[in-house]
Enzyme design. Structure first.
Site, PDB file in Angstrom:
ATOM      1  N   ARG A 240      10.048  30.244 -29.685  1.00 47.74           N
ATOM      2  CA  ARG A 240      11.142  31.058 -29.151  1.00 47.74           C
ATOM      3  C   ARG A 240      10.954  32.538 -29.481  1.00 47.74           C
ATOM      4  O   ARG A 240      11.481  33.401 -28.772  1.00 47.74           O
ATOM      5  CB  ARG A 240      12.481  30.530 -29.674  1.00 47.74           C
ATOM      6  CG  ARG A 240      12.662  30.613 -31.172  1.00 47.74           C
ATOM      7  CD  ARG A 240      13.764  29.691 -31.675  1.00 47.74           C
ATOM      8  NE  ARG A 240      13.380  28.292 -31.541  1.00 47.74           N
ATOM      9  CZ  ARG A 240      14.179  27.263 -31.854  1.00 47.74           C
ATOM     10  NH1 ARG A 240      15.402  27.494 -32.304  1.00 47.74           N
ATOM     11  NH2 ARG A 240      13.771  26.028 -31.707  1.00 47.74           N
TER      12      ARG A 240
ATOM     13  N   LYS B 225       3.966  21.821 -40.807  1.00 44.50           N
ATOM     14  CA  LYS B 225       4.253  20.508 -40.244  1.00 44.50           C
ATOM     15  C   LYS B 225       3.569  19.421 -41.074  1.00 44.50           C
ATOM     16  O   LYS B 225       2.530  19.677 -41.707  1.00 44.50           O
ATOM     17  CB  LYS B 225       3.707  20.401 -38.816  1.00 44.50           C
ATOM     18  CG  LYS B 225       4.349  21.277 -37.773  1.00 44.50           C
ATOM     19  CD  LYS B 225       3.646  21.065 -36.434  1.00 44.50           C
ATOM     20  CE  LYS B 225       4.219  21.965 -35.349  1.00 44.50           C
ATOM     21  NZ  LYS B 225       5.562  21.538 -34.946  1.00 44.50           N
TER      22      LYS B 225
END
Length: 509
Positions: free
Chosen positions: A352, A278
């Site tokens: 996920r 990120k």
């Protein structure tokens, strides 16, 4: 761990409390603001009404005005805005008004709430708002700061709160409010805890220690057991960190339970994005990426404390997503719990992966319903903003969750899972990819998770008794980077704790 104040009851008269300040409601009107019913004397009400306009009081939500010792009383009166009452005074308006007032009265020791409390539900709402508004997180302040807060500092939260009411059945309502507010504040505490202190093993140990004096059964999978039992998603995400992953199962299983609800929570204790790193500014709030697991922990514990006659099984999928020479790479293929394979195209779509493993484990136990809750996608904020939770999944269960949120004053919105988004998850080398179409990314993530509901059961079992499932994305609402409002502080919010408890209570009936 819990930083909350339990409100108490007092009769609805001024001489029943020694509070330094009395909080009363003021509603916004088309022509002028108006005071709501309160324990104040007629003389005090008249004096206040004459000075509302000169003080600039409008009655809008979150407006709090102190009036030192108006005529007829020797105590401070605090006017808290209710907003418009064209459709009546709602419980949520009172909850928010109580929270805003208590939050604004930091530095006082003792506050009384003289808001109209005509029903047990209203008393509960007022007490909840007050307790949540009194929240503070000071676990990592220095000794000097603690000493200052223990004195009469203006930042110290209110220590004692009286809810003024003559309602006969209010005691049970205030007790429920206290337990629910504790759950919200426990979630906030966990989310606000820095990743230096709350890493996967520490999170698991916190759950074990906190639940030791309850009837909740706690089971922990360490990294060796995760590998041995094929939890490839949790293991893959956690393998880049020096602090290995954990899976925690919490089971509240009372005698005669009327239903079985399973809830899976995302517990990424810090998310760098892994190899798909990120930007630096996107990491500053990533200690909050375990808010889903914190919510599940708090909900299971509260269900046990409240004695809800529903079996509630919580699954905390906990890992730290770090870049290192052992981290998973884009294009790696991993085998998930239950056997499905996933091509990892972006290591920053890690939540996920841990959730998918836990969903397989949860649905292997064939609960009546399974829900998952996660700070899953930035797309949630693009679609719904920072205060509205997205809910997807089987239509009936999805709508039941949204209705539960509406009842307790939280904002949730039902969203679809278009089939074309599932198609975008196809992989040429594995069963599916962990990323798909970036447009509608919140719904694409839900489509990925849906693939793992009942994935550990054989086809005949799935066809005969499919498990109803819903996905709850709290990426924006779980962490407030703006100003505090109502009973919601800056930083961790504890969103959807009350909704999930309301949902479970509904299943008890």
């Amino acid at each position: 761990m819990i930083s909350t104040v339990r409100p108490s009851l007092a009769p609805s008269t001024l001489d029943s409390t020694e509070a330094e300040a009395i909080v009363v409601g003021v509603a916004a009107g088309a022509n002028a603001p108006s005071l709501l019913d309160s324990p104040l004397t007629a003389e005090t009400v008249s004096a206040l009404e004459s000075c509302l306009r000169p003080l600039g009081v409008t009655g809008r939500a979150d407006e709090v005005t102190r009036v030192p010792s108006p005529a007829g009383t020797d105590r401070t009166v605090v006017l808290t805005g209710i907003g418009s009452i064209d459709d009546g005074v709602t419980d949520e308006a009172l909850r928010r008004a109580a929270g805003a007032a208590v939050r604004a009265l930091s530095g006082l020791d003792h506050v009384a709430l003289g808001l109209p409390a005509a029903s047990a539900a209203t008393v509960q709402a007022i007490a909840e708002g007050a307790a949540m508004g009194a929240y503070t997180f000071t676990a990592h302040k220095s000794d000097a700061d603690h000493a200052a807060e223990a004195a009469q500092g203006p930042s110290r939260p209110v220590r004692r709160i009286d809810v003024l009411t003559d309602l006969a059945d209010a005691e049970a309502a205030v007790h429920r409010a206290g337990v629910i507010a504790d759950a919200v504040c426990a979630t906030r505490d966990l989310v606000n805890t820095p990743p230096s202190h709350l890493f996967p093993a520490a999170f698991a140990e916190t759950a074990q220690q906190t639940l030791a004096d309850t009837n909740v059964e706690v089971t922990v999978w360490d990294e060796q057991r995760l590998q041995a039992e094929g939890f490839g998603g949790i293991g893959a995400v956690g393998q880049g960190s020096s602090r290995p992953p954990r899976l925690v199962r919490l089971d509240h299983n009372p005698d005669g339970a009327s239903a079985h609800v399973a809830i899976v929570g995302k517990g990424i204790t810090f998310d760098t994005g892994g190899i798909s790193l990120k930007p630096a500014t996107s990491m500053t709030t990533m200690k909050s990426d375990m808010a889903g697991a914190a919510t599940v922990f708090a909900v299971v514990r509260a269900a046990a404390v409240l004695g809800l006659p529903v079996r509630v099984t919580g699954w905390l999928a906990i890992a730290e997503n770090m870049p290192s020479h052992t981290a998973i790479r884009p294009s790696d293929v991993i085998t998930m719990h239950g056997g499905k394979t996933v091509e990892v195209m972006n290591t920053d779509a890690e939540g996920r992966l841990v959730m998918a493993d836990a969903l397989v484990a949860a649905t292997n136990e064939t609960p009546d319903v399974v829900m998952d809750i996660a700070t899953l996608t930035g797309a949630q904020m693009i679609a719904l903003g920072t205060r509205t939770t997205g809910v997807m999944g089987d239509a009936q269960l999805r709508d039941e969750i949204v209705a539960a949120a509406d009842r307790v004053g939280e904002t949730a919105w039902a969203m679809p899972i278009p089939e074309n988004l599932r198609d975008s998850l196809d992989s040429r080398v594995a069963d599916l990819s962990n990323v798909g179409d970036r447009f509608g990314g919140m719904m694409t993530a839900a489509a990925f998770l849906r693939e793992f509901v009942d994935a550990g059961r054989d086809e005949a079992q799935r066809a005969q008794t499919p498990t109803p499932w819903a996905h709850i994305d709290i990426a924006g609402p779980s962490f407030n980077e703006s100003s505090a409002w109502g009973y919601t502080p800056q930083d961790a919010t504890g969103v959807m704790v009350r909704s999930l408890l309301g949902f479970i209570a509904g299943r008890a009936g």
